[in-house]
Design a protein around this motif. Structure first.
Motif, PDB file in Angstrom:
ATOM      1  N   ILE A  48       0.900  -1.234   0.070  1.00  0.00           N
ATOM      2  CA  ILE A  48      -0.150  -0.016  -0.139  1.00  0.00           C
ATOM      3  C   ILE A  48       0.856   1.288  -0.094  1.00  0.00           C
ATOM      4  O   ILE A  48       1.878   1.329   0.753  1.00  0.00           O
ATOM      5  N   LEU A  49       0.457   2.292  -0.831  1.00  0.00           N
ATOM      6  CA  LEU A  49       1.289   3.418  -0.790  1.00  0.00           C
ATOM      7  C   LEU A  49       0.234   4.410  -0.231  1.00  0.00           C
ATOM      8  O   LEU A  49      -0.822   4.380  -0.521  1.00  0.00           O
ATOM      9  N   ILE A  50       0.812   5.189   0.784  1.00  0.00           N
ATOM     10  CA  ILE A  50      -0.110   6.581   1.373  1.00  0.00           C
ATOM     11  C   ILE A  50       0.423   7.771   0.787  1.00  0.00           C
ATOM     12  O   ILE A  50       1.574   7.994   1.066  1.00  0.00           O
ATOM     13  N   LEU A  51      -0.580   8.292   0.358  1.00  0.00           N
ATOM     14  CA  LEU A  51      -0.015   9.871  -0.302  1.00  0.00           C
ATOM     15  C   LEU A  51      -0.677  10.794   0.901  1.00  0.00           C
ATOM     16  O   LEU A  51      -1.637  10.967   1.042  1.00  0.00           O
ATOM     17  N   GLY A  52       0.439  11.378   1.553  1.00  0.00           N
ATOM     18  CA  GLY A  52       0.086  12.135   2.612  1.00  0.00           C
ATOM     19  C   GLY A  52       0.603  11.901   3.928  1.00  0.00           C
ATOM     20  O   GLY A  52       0.436  10.638   4.463  1.00  0.00           O
ATOM     21  N   ALA A  53       1.526  12.972   4.683  1.00  0.00           N
ATOM     22  CA  ALA A  53       2.096  12.448   5.876  1.00  0.00           C
ATOM     23  C   ALA A  53       1.346  12.924   7.042  1.00  0.00           C
ATOM     24  O   ALA A  53       2.034  13.472   7.888  1.00  0.00           O
ATOM     25  N   GLY A  54      -0.081  13.431   6.989  1.00  0.00           N
ATOM     26  CA  GLY A  54      -0.462  14.063   8.192  1.00  0.00           C
ATOM     27  C   GLY A  54      -1.291  13.167   8.892  1.00  0.00           C
ATOM     28  O   GLY A  54      -1.009  11.849   8.903  1.00  0.00           O
ATOM     29  N   PRO A  55      -2.323  13.330   9.947  1.00  0.00           N
ATOM     30  CA  PRO A  55      -2.911  12.537  10.689  1.00  0.00           C
ATOM     31  C   PRO A  55      -3.520  11.168  10.177  1.00  0.00           C
ATOM     32  O   PRO A  55      -3.308  10.264  10.326  1.00  0.00           O
ATOM     33  N   GLY A 115      -9.240  -0.239  -5.895  1.00  0.00           N
ATOM     34  CA  GLY A 115      -7.842  -0.061  -5.278  1.00  0.00           C
ATOM     35  C   GLY A 115      -7.319   1.255  -4.868  1.00  0.00           C
ATOM     36  O   GLY A 115      -6.264   1.460  -4.147  1.00  0.00           O
ATOM     37  N   VAL A 116      -8.307   2.297  -5.066  1.00  0.00           N
ATOM     38  CA  VAL A 116      -7.814   3.355  -4.806  1.00  0.00           C
ATOM     39  C   VAL A 116      -8.738   4.079  -3.507  1.00  0.00           C
ATOM     40  O   VAL A 116     -10.086   4.130  -3.740  1.00  0.00           O
ATOM     41  N   TYR A 117      -8.152   4.545  -2.184  1.00  0.00           N
ATOM     42  CA  TYR A 117      -9.084   4.865  -1.199  1.00  0.00           C
ATOM     43  C   TYR A 117      -8.735   6.308  -0.703  1.00  0.00           C
ATOM     44  O   TYR A 117      -7.491   6.625  -1.097  1.00  0.00           O
ATOM     45  N   ALA A 118      -9.429   7.024  -0.218  1.00  0.00           N
ATOM     46  CA  ALA A 118      -9.156   8.358   0.530  1.00  0.00           C
ATOM     47  C   ALA A 118      -9.573   8.553   1.848  1.00  0.00           C
ATOM     48  O   ALA A 118     -10.488   7.936   2.211  1.00  0.00           O
ATOM     49  N   ALA A 119      -8.991   9.419   2.240  1.00  0.00           N
ATOM     50  CA  ALA A 119      -9.118   9.690   3.930  1.00  0.00           C
ATOM     51  C   ALA A 119      -8.807  10.988   4.316  1.00  0.00           C
ATOM     52  O   ALA A 119      -7.754  11.628   3.737  1.00  0.00           O
ATOM     53  N   GLY A 120      -9.312  11.446   5.341  1.00  0.00           N
ATOM     54  CA  GLY A 120      -9.209  12.732   5.931  1.00  0.00           C
ATOM     55  C   GLY A 120      -9.781  14.247   5.432  1.00  0.00           C
ATOM     56  O   GLY A 120     -10.825  13.838   4.663  1.00  0.00           O
ATOM     57  N   ASP A 121      -9.081  15.225   5.441  1.00  0.00           N
ATOM     58  CA  ASP A 121      -9.708  16.480   4.979  1.00  0.00           C
ATOM     59  C   ASP A 121      -9.889  16.493   3.733  1.00  0.00           C
ATOM     60  O   ASP A 121     -10.568  17.020   3.088  1.00  0.00           O
ATOM     61  N   CYS A 122      -9.141  15.584   2.709  1.00  0.00           N
ATOM     62  CA  CYS A 122      -9.358  15.573   1.297  1.00  0.00           C
ATOM     63  C   CYS A 122     -10.630  14.978   0.881  1.00  0.00           C
ATOM     64  O   CYS A 122     -11.197  15.185  -0.355  1.00  0.00           O
ATOM     65  N   THR A 123     -11.289  14.285   1.953  1.00  0.00           N
ATOM     66  CA  THR A 123     -12.720  13.771   1.551  1.00  0.00           C
ATOM     67  C   THR A 123     -13.732  14.595   2.065  1.00  0.00           C
ATOM     68  O   THR A 123     -14.922  14.391   1.750  1.00  0.00           O
ATOM     69  N   GLY A 124     -13.508  15.859   2.538  1.00  0.00           N
ATOM     70  CA  GLY A 124     -14.470  16.815   3.006  1.00  0.00           C
ATOM     71  C   GLY A 124     -14.585  17.221   4.492  1.00  0.00           C
ATOM     72  O   GLY A 124     -13.780  16.873   5.222  1.00  0.00           O
ATOM     73  N   LYS A 125     -15.436  18.087   4.817  1.00  0.00           N
ATOM     74  CA  LYS A 125     -15.643  18.638   6.097  1.00  0.00           C
ATOM     75  C   LYS A 125     -16.384  17.703   7.219  1.00  0.00           C
ATOM     76  O   LYS A 125     -17.109  16.941   6.562  1.00  0.00           O
ATOM     77  N   PRO A 126     -16.222  17.782   8.395  1.00  0.00           N
ATOM     78  CA  PRO A 126     -15.351  18.840   9.192  1.00  0.00           C
ATOM     79  C   PRO A 126     -13.699  18.557   8.973  1.00  0.00           C
ATOM     80  O   PRO A 126     -13.565  17.320   9.137  1.00  0.00           O
ATOM     81  N   TYR A 127     -13.066  19.455   8.972  1.00  0.00           N
ATOM     82  CA  TYR A 127     -11.719  19.125   9.091  1.00  0.00           C
ATOM     83  C   TYR A 127     -11.277  19.062  10.412  1.00  0.00           C
ATOM     84  O   TYR A 127     -11.057  20.024  11.228  1.00  0.00           O
ATOM     85  N   GLN A 128     -11.060  17.912  10.761  1.00  0.00           N
ATOM     86  CA  GLN A 128     -10.928  17.487  12.225  1.00  0.00           C
ATOM     87  C   GLN A 128      -9.995  16.435  12.128  1.00  0.00           C
ATOM     88  O   GLN A 128      -9.982  15.416  11.521  1.00  0.00           O
ATOM     89  N   ALA A 140      -9.628  13.891  14.515  1.00  0.00           N
ATOM     90  CA  ALA A 140     -10.326  12.574  15.078  1.00  0.00           C
ATOM     91  C   ALA A 140     -10.825  12.118  13.755  1.00  0.00           C
ATOM     92  O   ALA A 140     -10.757  10.776  13.366  1.00  0.00           O
ATOM     93  N   ARG A 141     -11.555  12.799  12.778  1.00  0.00           N
ATOM     94  CA  ARG A 141     -12.316  12.377  11.823  1.00  0.00           C
ATOM     95  C   ARG A 141     -10.948  11.881  10.573  1.00  0.00           C
ATOM     96  O   ARG A 141     -11.121  10.570  10.111  1.00  0.00           O
ATOM     97  N   ALA A 142      -9.923  12.463  10.592  1.00  0.00           N
ATOM     98  CA  ALA A 142      -8.749  12.152   9.641  1.00  0.00           C
ATOM     99  C   ALA A 142      -8.371  10.920  10.145  1.00  0.00           C
ATOM    100  O   ALA A 142      -8.072   9.961   9.271  1.00  0.00           O
ATOM    101  N   VAL A 143      -7.954  10.730  11.260  1.00  0.00           N
ATOM    102  CA  VAL A 143      -7.511   9.447  11.944  1.00  0.00           C
ATOM    103  C   VAL A 143      -8.448   8.083  11.991  1.00  0.00           C
ATOM    104  O   VAL A 143      -7.927   7.219  11.267  1.00  0.00           O
ATOM    105  N   GLY A 144      -9.696   8.377  11.863  1.00  0.00           N
ATOM    106  CA  GLY A 144     -10.587   7.280  11.923  1.00  0.00           C
ATOM    107  C   GLY A 144     -11.007   6.725  10.258  1.00  0.00           C
ATOM    108  O   GLY A 144     -10.982   5.629  10.197  1.00  0.00           O
ATOM    109  N   GLN A 145     -10.800   7.755   9.593  1.00  0.00           N
ATOM    110  CA  GLN A 145     -11.010   7.496   8.108  1.00  0.00           C
ATOM    111  C   GLN A 145      -9.586   6.767   7.628  1.00  0.00           C
ATOM    112  O   GLN A 145      -9.673   5.818   6.843  1.00  0.00           O
ATOM    113  N   GLY A 146      -8.597   7.286   8.119  1.00  0.00           N
ATOM    114  CA  GLY A 146      -7.418   6.673   7.796  1.00  0.00           C
ATOM    115  C   GLY A 146      -7.373   4.927   8.100  1.00  0.00           C
ATOM    116  O   GLY A 146      -7.064   4.226   7.531  1.00  0.00           O
TER     117      GLY A 146
END
Ligand SMILES: Cc1cc2nc3c(=O)[nH]c(=O)nc-3n(C[C@H](O)[C@H](O)[C@H](O)COP(=O)(O)OP(=O)(O)OC[C@H]3O[C@@H](n4cnc5c(N)ncnc54)[C@H](O)[C@@H]3O)c2cc1C
Length: 276
Positions: free
Chosen positions: A8-15, A239-252, A254-260
């Motif tokens: 798995i490649l993960i694009l983005g090194a935030g939460p 095979g392509v998934y997305a998580a965190g602020d790039c998927t929408g609001k609220p920009y938080q 906890a949401r980013a970590v849960g989606q990751g």
């Protein structure tokens, strides 16, 4: 050019990206986190976080450092660099970051809210035909030619200097100067309009801190400037998934970590089910 393979490649090194990597690793998957300077995450600007369980009172910078420390402790590799191209073929993904290419069976986009930044007119249609995101990768193609550099991210001056050093004639615009930009050309780039002034150029280097996922993967379905996802963080591209602020609001966080977390579990399931 180096090429390395991962599950798995993960694009983005935030939460969101860090969380996806930790879950992928816990599932026994090899994962690589690709991200520009992690301190470019908006989290680095948060003075004090009060709504993240267990860590409240921490500054955003300290929280990011703690998250990146988790990657290091668990031996999960991270490459610092801008992802400038994504290609999908034969059920595999090839991702370029700076001069290196990485290969994987699944991709998680955790690129943050700047995904909402719109590409300039002409940027998407002329990508690879005069528009480039990487001076080091493509500079040699423009030796002896006239190019424009839109220096929208940190370190752009170094790219300008590199292009000049290999014999390009460079028109340089900072982010503050490049307010209204249109890239001209039909088959290839022929010119550039900046704030209503026209310039004849053979190439345009658009150097942002990060390249939007919608530009990297033109088939992505977007909704209100964000990547559209289902409940399992699937984007609709196999095979392509997305998580965190790039998927929408609220920009938080906890949401980013849960989606990751959910995205990594779904990517693991995808790899299992497709027998890759
Ligand atoms: C001032 C401020 C205060 C905040 N306070 C809080 C708070 O108190 N509580 C809270 O819950 N949230 C807070 N937030 C929001 C929180 O920071 C975000 O929700 C969170 O950082 C989102 O995480 P993410 O991983 O989705 O994206 P990001 O943190 O944005 O990480 C994405 C990373 O991917 C990188 N990237 C993108 N494209 C590319 C590419 N092509 N190549 C390489 N790298 C790329 C980006 O540079 C970035 O580093 C705050 C935000 C700000 C700005």
């Amino acid at each position: 050019m180096d090429s390395q393979s991962f599950d798995i490649l993960i694009l983005g090194a935030g939460p969101a990206g860090v969380s996806a990597a930790l879950t992928a690793h816990a599932r026994g998957r090899s994962a690589l986190v690709l991200g520009s300077d992690p301190m470019a995450s908006p989290l680095a600007r948060a003075e004090r976080i009060e709504n993240y369980p267990g860590l409240s009172g921490m500054s955003g910078r300290d929280m990011l450092a703690a998250m990146l420390g988790d990657l290091e402790r668990q031996g999960i590799p991270r490459v610092a660099g801008r992802v400038t191209a994504v290609m999908a073929f034969g059920g595999q993904f090839m991702v370029s970051a700076e001069q290196d290419v990485y290969q994987a069976k699944a991709l998680i986009l955790a690129a943050g809210a700047q995904q909402a930044a719109k590409p300039f007119p002409g940027e998407g249609s002329l990508l690879g035909r005069g528009v480039s995101y990487c001076a080091t990768c493509d500079g040699m193609l423009y030796r002896g030619k006239r190019v424009a550099v839109l220096g929208l991210g940190p370190g752009s001056e170094a790219d300008r200097d590199f292009l000049e050093s290999i014999g390009c004639q460079v028109l340089y615009f900072t982010g503050a100067q490049a307010k209204h930009v249109e890239i001209r050309g039909d088959e290839r780039v022929t010119g550039l309009s900046v704030n209503g002034e026209e310039y004849a150029v053979d190439g345009v280097f658009v150097l942002r801190e990060a390249v939007a996922a919608s530009v990297l993967l033109p088939g992505l379905r977007m909704e209100d400037g964000h990547i559209a996802v289902g409940p399992d963080m699937a984007t609709g591209l196999p095979g392509v998934y997305a998580a965190g602020d790039c998927t929408g609001k609220p920009y938080q966080i906890a949401r980013a970590v849960g989606q990751g977390n959910v995205a990594a579990l779904a990517a693991d399931k995808f790899i299992k089910e497709t027998g890759k």
